[in-house]
Write a protein that holds these residues in place. Structure first.
Motif, PDB file in Angstrom:
ATOM      1  N   ALA A 152      23.362  30.510  64.691  1.00  0.00           N
ATOM      2  CA  ALA A 152      24.317  30.288  63.594  1.00  0.00           C
ATOM      3  C   ALA A 152      24.842  31.618  63.042  1.00  0.00           C
ATOM      4  CB  ALA A 152      23.669  29.471  62.483  1.00  0.00           C
ATOM      5  N   GLU A 153      23.963  32.609  62.914  1.00  0.00           N
ATOM      6  CA  GLU A 153      24.386  33.934  62.435  1.00  0.00           C
ATOM      7  C   GLU A 153      25.414  34.549  63.382  1.00  0.00           C
ATOM      8  OE1 GLU A 153      20.929  36.397  61.938  1.00  0.00           O
ATOM      9  OE2 GLU A 153      19.998  34.975  60.544  1.00  0.00           O
ATOM     10  N   HIS A 154      25.134  34.452  64.673  1.00  0.00           N
ATOM     11  CA  HIS A 154      26.058  35.017  65.662  1.00  0.00           C
ATOM     12  C   HIS A 154      27.375  34.243  65.702  1.00  0.00           C
ATOM     13  CE1 HIS A 154      23.691  38.247  67.449  1.00  0.00           C
ATOM     14  NE2 HIS A 154      22.633  37.464  67.351  1.00  0.00           N
ATOM     15  N   GLN A 155      27.304  32.930  65.544  1.00  0.00           N
ATOM     16  CA  GLN A 155      28.538  32.134  65.516  1.00  0.00           C
ATOM     17  C   GLN A 155      29.391  32.500  64.307  1.00  0.00           C
ATOM     18  OE1 GLN A 155      26.864  28.169  65.788  1.00  0.00           O
ATOM     19  NE2 GLN A 155      27.616  27.965  67.892  1.00  0.00           N
ATOM     20  N   ALA A 156      28.756  32.714  63.169  1.00  0.00           N
ATOM     21  CA  ALA A 156      29.495  33.119  61.970  1.00  0.00           C
ATOM     22  C   ALA A 156      30.175  34.472  62.198  1.00  0.00           C
ATOM     23  CB  ALA A 156      28.566  33.187  60.761  1.00  0.00           C
ATOM     24  N   SER A 163      34.183  41.535  67.369  1.00  0.00           N
ATOM     25  CA  SER A 163      34.374  41.322  68.801  1.00  0.00           C
ATOM     26  C   SER A 163      33.311  40.374  69.349  1.00  0.00           C
ATOM     27  CB  SER A 163      34.274  42.668  69.522  1.00  0.00           C
ATOM     28  OG  SER A 163      34.170  42.473  70.907  1.00  0.00           O
ATOM     29  N   PRO A 164      33.716  39.438  70.200  1.00  0.00           N
ATOM     30  CA  PRO A 164      32.747  38.504  70.778  1.00  0.00           C
ATOM     31  C   PRO A 164      31.810  39.149  71.791  1.00  0.00           C
ATOM     32  CG  PRO A 164      34.924  38.120  71.699  1.00  0.00           C
ATOM     33  CD  PRO A 164      35.077  39.144  70.604  1.00  0.00           C
ATOM     34  N   PRO A 169      26.613  37.126  74.474  1.00  0.00           N
ATOM     35  CA  PRO A 169      25.367  37.232  75.246  1.00  0.00           C
ATOM     36  C   PRO A 169      24.125  36.882  74.411  1.00  0.00           C
ATOM     37  CG  PRO A 169      26.719  39.184  75.575  1.00  0.00           C
ATOM     38  CD  PRO A 169      27.350  38.389  74.474  1.00  0.00           C
ATOM     39  N   ALA A 170      24.138  37.267  73.144  1.00  0.00           N
ATOM     40  CA  ALA A 170      22.995  36.958  72.271  1.00  0.00           C
ATOM     41  C   ALA A 170      22.874  35.448  72.074  1.00  0.00           C
ATOM     42  CB  ALA A 170      23.135  37.664  70.932  1.00  0.00           C
ATOM     43  N   ILE A 171      23.998  34.772  71.878  1.00  0.00           N
ATOM     44  CA  ILE A 171      23.966  33.312  71.711  1.00  0.00           C
ATOM     45  C   ILE A 171      23.429  32.659  72.970  1.00  0.00           C
ATOM     46  CG2 ILE A 171      25.415  31.254  71.461  1.00  0.00           C
ATOM     47  CD1 ILE A 171      27.191  32.928  69.556  1.00  0.00           C
ATOM     48  N   ALA A 172      23.905  33.101  74.125  1.00  0.00           N
ATOM     49  CA  ALA A 172      23.426  32.532  75.398  1.00  0.00           C
ATOM     50  C   ALA A 172      21.919  32.755  75.557  1.00  0.00           C
ATOM     51  CB  ALA A 172      24.191  33.153  76.564  1.00  0.00           C
ATOM     52  N   ALA A 173      21.463  33.956  75.223  1.00  0.00           N
ATOM     53  CA  ALA A 173      20.037  34.269  75.334  1.00  0.00           C
ATOM     54  C   ALA A 173      19.214  33.397  74.372  1.00  0.00           C
ATOM     55  CB  ALA A 173      19.791  35.744  75.060  1.00  0.00           C
ATOM     56  N   LEU A 174      19.705  33.222  73.164  1.00  0.00           N
ATOM     57  CA  LEU A 174      18.997  32.410  72.177  1.00  0.00           C
ATOM     58  C   LEU A 174      18.902  30.956  72.616  1.00  0.00           C
ATOM     59  CD1 LEU A 174      20.491  33.956  68.955  1.00  0.00           C
ATOM     60  CD2 LEU A 174      18.046  33.786  69.461  1.00  0.00           C
ATOM     61  N   LEU A 175      19.948  30.445  73.207  1.00  0.00           N
ATOM     62  CA  LEU A 175      19.933  29.051  73.654  1.00  0.00           C
ATOM     63  C   LEU A 175      19.015  28.851  74.858  1.00  0.00           C
ATOM     64  CD1 LEU A 175      23.702  28.150  73.178  1.00  0.00           C
ATOM     65  CD2 LEU A 175      21.758  27.445  71.752  1.00  0.00           C
ATOM     66  N   ARG A 176      18.791  29.903  75.626  1.00  0.00           N
ATOM     67  CA  ARG A 176      17.858  29.809  76.773  1.00  0.00           C
ATOM     68  C   ARG A 176      16.407  29.876  76.334  1.00  0.00           C
ATOM     69  NH1 ARG A 176      21.649  33.211  79.201  1.00  0.00           N
ATOM     70  NH2 ARG A 176      20.365  35.013  78.728  1.00  0.00           N
ATOM     71  N   LEU A 177      16.123  30.551  75.232  1.00  0.00           N
ATOM     72  CA  LEU A 177      14.734  30.777  74.800  1.00  0.00           C
ATOM     73  C   LEU A 177      13.914  29.491  74.674  1.00  0.00           C
ATOM     74  CD1 LEU A 177      14.805  33.649  72.180  1.00  0.00           C
ATOM     75  CD2 LEU A 177      13.468  33.549  74.249  1.00  0.00           C
TER      76      LEU A 177
END
Length: 180
Positions: A152-156, A163-164, A169-177
């Protein structure tokens, strides 16, 4: 030395020295133990140097730095009876671990794939290898909640002018965890 080294090799040498000066984790049996830091100094090095993002830049942290950070992290939390280090990975006795925010930062933002992968594996281990006194389901739910809060922090941040490149990459990594 760490903030203004002449090269990444200098940073690695400093981190290796820091770890070996305290823990002497050499595999050479002829080496002698040279523990030059008392526990107060170890605590100060951990909190004021290794866990301080103003001093240690995650973007410049390489495996030598990660190994030192995790060795100090394990030691500090074992001394506080929050980790049992008789096994590898260590067993968590109290999920409120000192320095865990720095581990999250390394796992989510390190540009070094080996460091990010090792940090991610360590985070998962710290939320899975639990003492029998802890409720595994509650700890795992907390872990998943932390992942989702960070997403949520990264999406905000993505919705703002930033810049995306840094956030996707952080969002993708978090969703894989949580699936690991």
């Amino acid at each position: 030395v760490y903030q203004d080294p002449t090269s990444p090799v200098d940073r690695d040498a400093f981190m290796d020295w820091l770890r070996k000066a305290r823990f002497n984790d050499s595999t050479d049996p002829s080496s002698y133990s040279c523990v030059v830091f008392n526990e107060d100094v170890v605590q100060q090095l951990f909190s004021d140097l290794l866990c301080n993002p103003d001093v240690i830049s995650v973007s410049e942290l390489r495996l030598a730095g990660w190994n030192t950070l995790f060795k100090f992290f394990t030691h500090i939390n074992a001394k506080a009876d929050k980790l049992f280090t008789r096994s590898d990975p260590p067993t968590v006795a109290d999920p409120d671990l000192e320095g865990i925010a720095m581990l999250w930062s390394v796992a989510m933002t390190s540009p070094d794939a080996a460091v990010a992968s090792t940090a991610t594996e360590s985070l998962i281990d710290l939320h899975v290898k639990l003492a029998p006194t802890l409720e595994k389901k509650l700890v795992w739910e907390r872990f998943v909640r932390q992942c989702m809060d960070r997403v949520a922090e990264h999406q905000a941040a993505l919705r703002s002018d930033e810049s995306p490149v840094a956030h996707e990459p952080a969002i993708a990594a978090l969703l894989r965890l949580p699936r690991s």
